[in-house]
Design a protein around this motif. Sequence first.
Motif, PDB file in Angstrom:
ATOM      1  N   UNK A  14       0.818  -1.218   0.000  1.00 25.71           N
ATOM      2  CA  UNK A  14       0.000   0.000   0.000  1.00 25.71           C
ATOM      3  C   UNK A  14       0.843   1.256   0.000  1.00 25.71           C
ATOM      4  N   UNK A  15       1.906   1.253   0.779  1.00 27.09           N
ATOM      5  CA  UNK A  15       2.789   2.424   0.828  1.00 27.09           C
ATOM      6  C   UNK A  15       3.481   2.621  -0.516  1.00 27.09           C
ATOM      7  N   UNK A  16       4.021   1.543  -1.104  1.00 29.17           N
ATOM      8  CA  UNK A  16       4.675   1.653  -2.413  1.00 29.17           C
ATOM      9  C   UNK A  16       3.704   2.123  -3.489  1.00 29.17           C
ATOM     10  N   UNK A  17       2.493   1.574  -3.464  1.00 23.30           N
ATOM     11  CA  UNK A  17       1.481   2.009  -4.433  1.00 23.30           C
ATOM     12  C   UNK A  17       1.133   3.482  -4.238  1.00 23.30           C
ATOM     13  N   UNK A  18       1.010   3.921  -2.997  1.00 16.08           N
ATOM     14  CA  UNK A  18       0.735   5.330  -2.729  1.00 16.08           C
ATOM     15  C   UNK A  18       1.857   6.237  -3.204  1.00 16.08           C
ATOM     16  N   UNK A  19       3.099   5.832  -2.955  1.00 18.81           N
ATOM     17  CA  UNK A  19       4.246   6.606  -3.436  1.00 18.81           C
ATOM     18  C   UNK A  19       4.222   6.724  -4.957  1.00 18.81           C
ATOM     19  N   UNK A  20       4.071   5.588  -5.624  1.00 14.38           N
ATOM     20  CA  UNK A  20       4.092   5.581  -7.089  1.00 14.38           C
ATOM     21  C   UNK A  20       2.914   6.304  -7.711  1.00 14.38           C
ATOM     22  N   UNK A  70       5.047   1.450  -8.410  1.00 12.66           N
ATOM     23  CA  UNK A  70       3.718   0.847  -8.573  1.00 12.66           C
ATOM     24  C   UNK A  70       3.851  -0.636  -8.887  1.00 12.66           C
ATOM     25  N   UNK A  71       4.759  -0.994  -9.760  1.00 13.46           N
ATOM     26  CA  UNK A  71       4.967  -2.398 -10.130  1.00 13.46           C
ATOM     27  C   UNK A  71       5.354  -3.227  -8.900  1.00 13.46           C
ATOM     28  N   UNK A  72       6.281  -2.714  -8.100  1.00 19.68           N
ATOM     29  CA  UNK A  72       6.688  -3.427  -6.888  1.00 19.68           C
ATOM     30  C   UNK A  72       5.508  -3.554  -5.923  1.00 19.68           C
ATOM     31  N   UNK A  73       4.711  -2.507  -5.806  1.00 26.61           N
ATOM     32  CA  UNK A  73       3.540  -2.552  -4.938  1.00 26.61           C
ATOM     33  C   UNK A  73       2.526  -3.576  -5.384  1.00 26.61           C
ATOM     34  N   UNK A  74       2.294  -3.659  -6.685  1.00 26.85           N
ATOM     35  CA  UNK A  74       1.340  -4.644  -7.220  1.00 26.85           C
ATOM     36  C   UNK A  74       1.843  -6.064  -6.941  1.00 26.85           C
ATOM     37  N   UNK A  75       3.138  -6.312  -7.166  1.00 24.46           N
ATOM     38  CA  UNK A  75       3.689  -7.649  -6.904  1.00 24.46           C
ATOM     39  C   UNK A  75       3.569  -8.022  -5.428  1.00 24.46           C
ATOM     40  N   UNK A  76       3.856  -7.081  -4.548  1.00 26.83           N
ATOM     41  CA  UNK A  76       3.722  -7.361  -3.111  1.00 26.83           C
ATOM     42  C   UNK A  76       2.274  -7.606  -2.709  1.00 26.83           C
ATOM     43  N   UNK A  77       1.369  -6.813  -3.258  1.00 32.45           N
ATOM     44  CA  UNK A  77      -0.049  -6.999  -2.943  1.00 32.45           C
ATOM     45  C   UNK A  77      -0.527  -8.364  -3.442  1.00 32.45           C
ATOM     46  N   UNK A  78      -0.111  -8.742  -4.628  1.00 28.87           N
ATOM     47  CA  UNK A  78      -0.448 -10.054  -5.181  1.00 28.87           C
ATOM     48  C   UNK A  78       0.095 -11.149  -4.268  1.00 28.87           C
TER      49      UNK A  78
END
Length: 161
Positions: A14-20, A70-78
């Motif tokens: 969530x934090x990585x997605x918010x940053x991106x 965003x890509x890293x955030x999506x992979x972590x969320x997955x």
Amino acid sequence: MYASPALRRARLAGILLGLGLGGFVDGIALHQIVHWHNMLSARVPPTDMAAMRLNMAADGWFHAGTWLLVFAGVLLLWSAGRMHGERLPPVRYLLGLLVGGWGAFNLVEAVIDHHLLELHHVRDLPVHVPLYDYLFLAVGGVGFLLLGRLLTRGAVRNRGF
């Protein structure tokens, strides 16, 4: 309080997605739509084609970096969603992390790019308007961080996470 592996991954995601996503909003809205600044516009005003090319390349690298977040955030969320026997936190929690990550992006980007390095300001073009920099720090940085915290507070504890 102990956080499960899925919660830790979801939190970081969530934090990585918010940053991106915060970076994308900045780049799309302020760089491309309203043309208030480019990545280097305080140092290299885009007054000729060579300066415009340099600013567009810097904007491109900026967008590449936000895309990687965003890509890293999506992979972590997955990854968090695929953990066996684990539930993900509620959507309110994720929204809080997104807003908080966006606020962290705004705060760090404003302090580094606007104030320390003076690469650009919120409103460089046609002239620099300092008030926008301070409002950006206060509302988009500190305000978004506080709103993100408010949204996440109690969302995990009250749901049994």
